[in-house]
Write a protein that holds these residues in place. Structure first.
Motif, short mmCIF file in Angstrom:
data_model
loop_
_atom_site.label_atom_id
_atom_site.label_comp_id
_atom_site.label_asym_id
_atom_site.label_seq_id
_atom_site.Cartn_x
_atom_site.Cartn_y
_atom_site.Cartn_z
N ALA A 142 -4.68 3.52 1.54
CA ALA A 142 -4.53 4.09 0.20
C ALA A 142 -4.75 5.60 0.20
O ALA A 142 -4.28 6.30 -0.71
N MET A 143 -5.45 6.11 1.21
CA MET A 143 -5.73 7.54 1.31
C MET A 143 -4.67 8.30 2.10
O MET A 143 -4.65 9.52 2.11
N SER A 144 -3.81 7.57 2.79
CA SER A 144 -2.93 8.20 3.78
C SER A 144 -1.75 8.95 3.19
O SER A 144 -1.15 9.79 3.83
N ARG A 145 -1.36 8.61 1.96
CA ARG A 145 -0.19 9.21 1.31
C ARG A 145 1.10 8.90 2.08
O ARG A 145 2.06 9.67 2.06
N GLN A 146 1.12 7.77 2.80
CA GLN A 146 2.31 7.32 3.50
C GLN A 146 2.89 6.11 2.78
O GLN A 146 2.18 5.14 2.51
N GLY A 147 4.15 6.18 2.47
CA GLY A 147 4.80 5.10 1.74
C GLY A 147 4.77 3.79 2.49
O GLY A 147 4.86 3.75 3.72
N GLY A 148 4.61 2.71 1.76
CA GLY A 148 4.62 1.38 2.35
C GLY A 148 3.25 0.85 2.73
O GLY A 148 3.11 -0.35 3.00
N LEU A 149 2.25 1.72 2.79
CA LEU A 149 0.90 1.29 3.12
C LEU A 149 0.09 1.10 1.86
O LEU A 149 0.33 1.75 0.85
N ALA A 150 -0.90 0.21 1.94
CA ALA A 150 -1.73 -0.05 0.76
C ALA A 150 -3.04 -0.70 1.17
O ALA A 150 -3.16 -1.28 2.25
N LEU A 151 -4.03 -0.56 0.31
CA LEU A 151 -5.29 -1.29 0.42
C LEU A 151 -5.12 -2.61 -0.31
O LEU A 151 -4.57 -2.65 -1.41
N GLN A 152 -5.62 -3.69 0.29
CA GLN A 152 -5.48 -5.00 -0.35
C GLN A 152 -6.77 -5.79 -0.17
O GLN A 152 -7.43 -5.71 0.87
N SER A 153 -7.13 -6.55 -1.19
CA SER A 153 -8.32 -7.40 -1.11
C SER A 153 -8.05 -8.62 -0.24
O SER A 153 -6.90 -9.01 0.00
N ASP A 154 -9.13 -9.24 0.21
CA ASP A 154 -9.04 -10.44 1.04
C ASP A 154 -8.60 -11.62 0.18
O ASP A 154 -9.34 -12.05 -0.71
N GLN A 155 -7.44 -12.15 0.45
CA GLN A 155 -6.91 -13.24 -0.38
C GLN A 155 -7.71 -14.53 -0.23
O GLN A 155 -7.61 -15.43 -1.07
N ASP A 156 -8.52 -14.62 0.84
CA ASP A 156 -9.34 -15.82 1.03
C ASP A 156 -10.66 -15.75 0.26
O ASP A 156 -11.42 -16.73 0.24
N VAL A 157 -10.91 -14.60 -0.38
CA VAL A 157 -12.15 -14.45 -1.14
C VAL A 157 -11.82 -14.31 -2.62
O VAL A 157 -11.80 -15.28 -3.36
N ASP A 158 -11.56 -13.10 -3.09
CA ASP A 158 -11.17 -12.89 -4.48
C ASP A 158 -10.49 -11.52 -4.59
O ASP A 158 -10.17 -10.88 -3.58
N SER A 159 -10.28 -11.07 -5.80
CA SER A 159 -9.51 -9.85 -6.02
C SER A 159 -10.36 -8.59 -6.17
O SER A 159 -9.83 -7.49 -6.33
N ILE A 171 -3.90 -1.58 -3.90
CA ILE A 171 -3.89 -0.18 -4.31
C ILE A 171 -3.02 0.60 -3.33
O ILE A 171 -3.34 0.69 -2.13
N GLU A 172 -1.94 1.17 -3.83
CA GLU A 172 -1.01 1.88 -2.97
C GLU A 172 -1.44 3.32 -2.70
O GLU A 172 -1.20 3.85 -1.61
N THR A 173 -2.06 3.96 -3.68
CA THR A 173 -2.46 5.36 -3.55
C THR A 173 -3.79 5.58 -4.25
O THR A 173 -4.01 5.07 -5.35
N LEU A 174 -4.66 6.35 -3.60
CA LEU A 174 -5.94 6.72 -4.19
C LEU A 174 -6.20 8.18 -3.84
O LEU A 174 -6.45 8.52 -2.68
N LEU A 175 -6.10 9.06 -4.84
CA LEU A 175 -6.24 10.50 -4.63
C LEU A 175 -7.37 11.05 -5.50
O LEU A 175 -7.52 10.63 -6.66
N PHE A 176 -8.11 11.99 -4.96
CA PHE A 176 -9.23 12.60 -5.68
C PHE A 176 -8.93 14.08 -5.93
O PHE A 176 -8.52 14.80 -5.02
#
Length: 328
Positions: A147-164, A261-266
């Motif tokens: 999410a910090m990389s600013r590269q298209g196609g990448l994203a942060l994702q939660s563990d689907q075996d736990v919760d969101s 989360i696809e993008t996270l910028l500060f």
């Protein structure tokens, strides 16, 4: 547009914090420092930068390095973009000459991108301490760095075996004033975060504490903010004047089983300015009072002649600068 004081400070902070390997290469090549263990930029101008560097015995020297192109000709930088290009080109020159190839050399070493939506704010992602960056309950195949990389196609994702839910922990290499956060995700598949609790200054925070404690601010995100090119979420600026650590608790999304989360910028600025040229390190002192590097103790009993650790007065390509300072 000419470099502003804020841009200079941000560029110096980013180079000193994130690109230490590049600064070592600069010292070895442009300052003829064969025995060098760490280096940092003290100041920069349109024509040069002042580089301070240490050897294994904690002796330090500093030298002004002129900007130059591939042919060795002097060049100047009037804008951030020009200085970024020069830094990259000089890194290539030094790396090739020293026979010490850098693992990865990006096209742009530093980012001082100004926000056109948040007045007086700059992108702070390059000041994030990657060693302290972590996210609880992330899918390891889709980590927070995406999410910090600013590269298209990448994203942060939660563990689907736990919760969101997600708990993102961010540390900055220097204290910053945080003005806004950009969060991007998809509301169509309902994976975008909807409610984020923001905590600052907590050394450690677990999910239960994040649920129970009062946050610095609660962000309720809209589709307009989450879309590509969406508006940054403004923070209560008075609560984020001196931020070194930040925790983002993604409490809920728009209804999906996972959060993505696809993008996270500060966005913001440095919290303080330090005149590194005027600040001189001493024995057992911090070489950088903002992003510290500990200078080890030295043996004061040795004669002065033994404390000179470079083999000749350093030269910068065809330049003939003043001899470097020697401490001790």
């Amino acid at each position: 547009m000419p470099l502003s004081d804020d841009e200079r400070q941000l560029l110096i902070g980013t180079m000193n914090g994130r690109y230490k390997d590049v600064l070592l290469i600069y010292a070895k090549h442009f300052c003829s420092a064969a025995d060098v263990t760490t280096a940092q930029i003290v100041e920069l101008s349109q024509a040069n930068f002042l580089l301070r560097y240490w050897n294994a015995e904690s002796r330090w020297a500093e030298q002004r390095v002129e900007y130059q192109d591939e042919a060795g000709a002097s060049v100047t930088a009037d804008t951030v973009a020009e200085l970024q290009r020069i830094f990259v080109e000089m890194a290539r020159i030094a790396s090739a000459a020293a026979g010490d190839p850098l693992a990865a050399l990006p096209e742009v070493l530093v980012s001082s991108q100004a926000s056109d939506q948040v007045p007086g704010a700059y992108l702070l992602n390059d000041l994030i301490d990657v060693n302290s960056l972590e996210c609880l309950n992330q899918d390891d195949a889709h980590p927070v760095a995406n999410a910090m990389s600013r590269q298209g196609g990448l994203a942060l994702q939660s563990d689907q075996d736990v919760d969101s839910q997600l708990l993102i922990k961010v540390g900055f290499q220097q204290p910053v004033k945080l003005k806004a956060i950009t969060v991007q995700g998809s509301t169509e598949d309902e994976t975008a975060p909807q409610v984020i609790k923001v905590f600052q200054g907590h050394a450690s925070l677990g999910f239960q504490e994040a649920e129970d404690q009062e946050p610095s601010q609660v962000l309720e995100l809209s589709e307009k903010q989450l879309c590509e090119g969406g508006e940054p979420v403004m923070l209560r600026f008075v609560k984020f004047q001196n931020v070194t650590t930040l925790q983002l608790f993604v409490e809920s999304n728009f209804g999906a089983d996972v959060t993505r989360i696809e993008t996270l910028l500060f966005w913001g600025s440095l919290a303080e300015r330090v005149d590194m040229k005027a600040w001189k390190p001493t024995v057992d002192a911090m070489s950088n009072p903002v992003a510290p590097i500990m200078e080890p103790a030295r043996d004061e009993r040795r004669p002065e002649a033994e404390l000179v650790w470079w083999h000749e007065a350093a030269t910068v390509r065809s330049k003939a600068p003043a001899a470097p300072k020697v401490t001790g």
